[in-house]
Design a protein around this motif. Structure first.
Motif, PDB file in Angstrom:
ATOM      1  N   GLY A  46     -13.697  28.544 -16.127  1.00 21.86           N
ATOM      2  CA  GLY A  46     -13.609  27.129 -15.783  1.00 21.86           C
ATOM      3  C   GLY A  46     -14.478  26.208 -16.601  1.00 21.86           C
ATOM      4  N   LYS A  47     -14.809  26.595 -17.833  1.00 23.79           N
ATOM      5  CA  LYS A  47     -15.712  25.789 -18.644  1.00 23.79           C
ATOM      6  C   LYS A  47     -15.003  24.719 -19.471  1.00 23.79           C
ATOM      7  CE  LYS A  47     -19.056  28.257 -17.097  1.00 23.79           C
ATOM      8  NZ  LYS A  47     -19.908  27.694 -16.022  1.00 23.79           N
ATOM      9  N   GLY A  48     -13.667  24.782 -19.570  1.00 24.32           N
ATOM     10  CA  GLY A  48     -12.977  23.764 -20.343  1.00 24.32           C
ATOM     11  C   GLY A  48     -11.562  24.177 -20.707  1.00 24.32           C
ATOM     12  N   LEU A  49     -10.953  23.378 -21.590  1.00 28.11           N
ATOM     13  CA  LEU A  49      -9.619  23.658 -22.112  1.00 28.11           C
ATOM     14  C   LEU A  49      -9.738  24.538 -23.351  1.00 28.11           C
ATOM     15  CD1 LEU A  49      -8.142  20.031 -22.023  1.00 28.11           C
ATOM     16  CD2 LEU A  49      -7.749  21.829 -20.335  1.00 28.11           C
ATOM     17  N   ALA A  50      -8.773  25.418 -23.545  1.00 32.54           N
ATOM     18  CA  ALA A  50      -8.751  26.271 -24.738  1.00 32.54           C
ATOM     19  C   ALA A  50      -7.342  26.309 -25.310  1.00 32.54           C
ATOM     20  CB  ALA A  50      -9.227  27.684 -24.409  1.00 32.54           C
ATOM     21  N   TRP A  51      -7.243  26.287 -26.623  1.00 31.68           N
ATOM     22  CA  TRP A  51      -5.941  26.357 -27.337  1.00 31.68           C
ATOM     23  C   TRP A  51      -5.807  27.777 -27.858  1.00 31.68           C
ATOM     24  CZ3 TRP A  51      -5.069  25.508 -33.050  1.00 31.68           C
ATOM     25  CH2 TRP A  51      -3.706  25.326 -33.347  1.00 31.68           C
ATOM     26  N   ARG A  52      -4.993  28.590 -27.178  1.00 35.12           N
ATOM     27  CA  ARG A  52      -4.943  30.002 -27.464  1.00 35.12           C
ATOM     28  C   ARG A  52      -3.504  30.489 -27.652  1.00 35.12           C
ATOM     29  NH1 ARG A  52      -8.515  30.481 -29.794  1.00 35.12           N
ATOM     30  NH2 ARG A  52      -8.464  32.743 -29.715  1.00 35.12           N
ATOM     31  N   SER A  53      -3.367  31.669 -28.232  1.00 40.19           N
ATOM     32  CA  SER A  53      -2.060  32.288 -28.415  1.00 40.19           C
ATOM     33  C   SER A  53      -1.625  32.980 -27.127  1.00 40.19           C
ATOM     34  CB  SER A  53      -2.110  33.320 -29.543  1.00 40.19           C
ATOM     35  OG  SER A  53      -2.315  32.704 -30.798  1.00 40.19           O
ATOM     36  N   MET A  54      -0.295  33.003 -26.911  1.00 40.90           N
ATOM     37  CA  MET A  54       0.233  33.647 -25.712  1.00 40.90           C
ATOM     38  C   MET A  54      -0.086  35.137 -25.688  1.00 40.90           C
ATOM     39  SD  MET A  54       1.644  31.847 -23.348  1.00 40.90           S
ATOM     40  CE  MET A  54       2.695  33.056 -22.523  1.00 40.90           C
TER      41      MET A  54
END
Length: 300
Positions: free
Chosen positions: A233-241
């Motif tokens: 719950g520390k933030g948003l992340a842009w990650r691969s599926m």
């Protein structure tokens, strides 16, 4: 069968320089070789060879036809070799390279099953995030998640590499859910760093693909760390599926800004060009491609 025999005889005669030499190699009378050539020329309606008692000379038409025939016979030989190899057992050593995170999650767990099917193969898996020199380092197959430009390599697409922006439900309850990429500036974005610089997030808005510079108080050069921060719950992340699919399936993470996600480079198996690709390489690449093609695979 007669047509093929005529063509192969023509190639043999051209290569050996005489009817008698071609006849000796096949163990038949020179007259039989001559009849095949006569039948071929009659069928084609052209003179391919000027024959005397001492030598043969290709005509212009014969020279052009010879090149085509040699290519056809070579292709046939390659096709037969390929079929024979498929019926044989894969064997020998395989050296595989893969990105560290992807390799840990989606290559290493599949190796035991692959080796159970191919018991005469031994496999070494090297995990690192640099671009390896396949030929210089003797690597049989490299897994790459990138746009490929090296024409000296053969690539086989294994799977798409969809990317998503994710966050834990608890984070979104505290900070709200962004509705457009412009709202990312108001969120703590867990970004990955590369060589000291922070990477932007590639998104699409109004039909245009742009790289958005994001900010936050937690940056790391390891994707698995960012994944765990997002889970906590520390933030948003842009990650691969391939990395977060299971967490999305379980509800630990949820996706946001789905309609703004831009296409990402796919996942490829890459290997050096070879005239006869060893069966062990083909078998390994086919094994990965089949595993990744299962709809349930990425939700595990």
């Amino acid at each position: 069968m007669d047509q093929f025999k005529q063509i192969s005889t023509f190639v043999d005669v051209a290569a050996k320089g005489s009817l008698s030499a071609a006849a000796r190699a096949e163990g038949i009378a020179p007259a039989m070789i001559g009849r095949r050539l006569d039948a071929l020329e009659e069928r084609l309606g052209v003179k391919l060879l000027q024959r005397t008692t001492r030598k043969i000379v290709l005509t212009n038409e014969g020279t052009a036809f010879l090149e085509d025939c040699q290519r056809i016979l070579t292709d046939l030989e390659d096709a037969e070799s390929s079929v024979s190899e498929r019926s044989a057992k894969a064997s020998g050593s395989l050296l595989i390279s893969a990105p560290a995170g992807f390799g840990r999650q989606h290559v290493a767990p599949l190796v035991p099953s692959f080796l159970a099917e191919h018991r005469d193969v031994t496999l070494t898996l090297n995990l690192n995030d640099r671009i390896v020199d396949l030929i210089g380092e003797g690597i049989d197959v490299a897994i790459r998640i990138a746009d490929l430009t090296d024409s000296n390599l053969i690539s086989v697409k294994l799977a798409d590499n969809d990317r998503v922006i994710v966050a834990a439900p608890a984070y979104l309850r505290r900070h709200g859910t962004p509705q457009t990429p412009d709202e990312l500036s108001r969120h703590n974005c867990l970004a990955i760093s590369s060589e000291g610089s922070q990477r932007g997030w590639t998104l699409k808005q109004h039909g245009k693909v742009s790289v958005y510079k994001v900010g936050g108080n937690m940056v790391c050069n390891d994707g698995e760390v960012l994944h765990n921060w997002a889970l906590n719950g520390k933030g948003l992340a842009w990650r691969s599926m391939w990395e977060v699919g299971a967490a999305i399936e379980s509800g630990e993470l949820v996706t946001v800004l789905d309609k703004f996600i831009a296409p990402a480079p796919a996942i490829y198996a890459v290997f050096a060009q070879r005239r006869h690709l060893p069966l062990r390489i083909r078998a390994f690449v086919d094994f990965l491609r089949h595993a990744y093609a299962q709809p349930s695979y990425w939700r595990r």
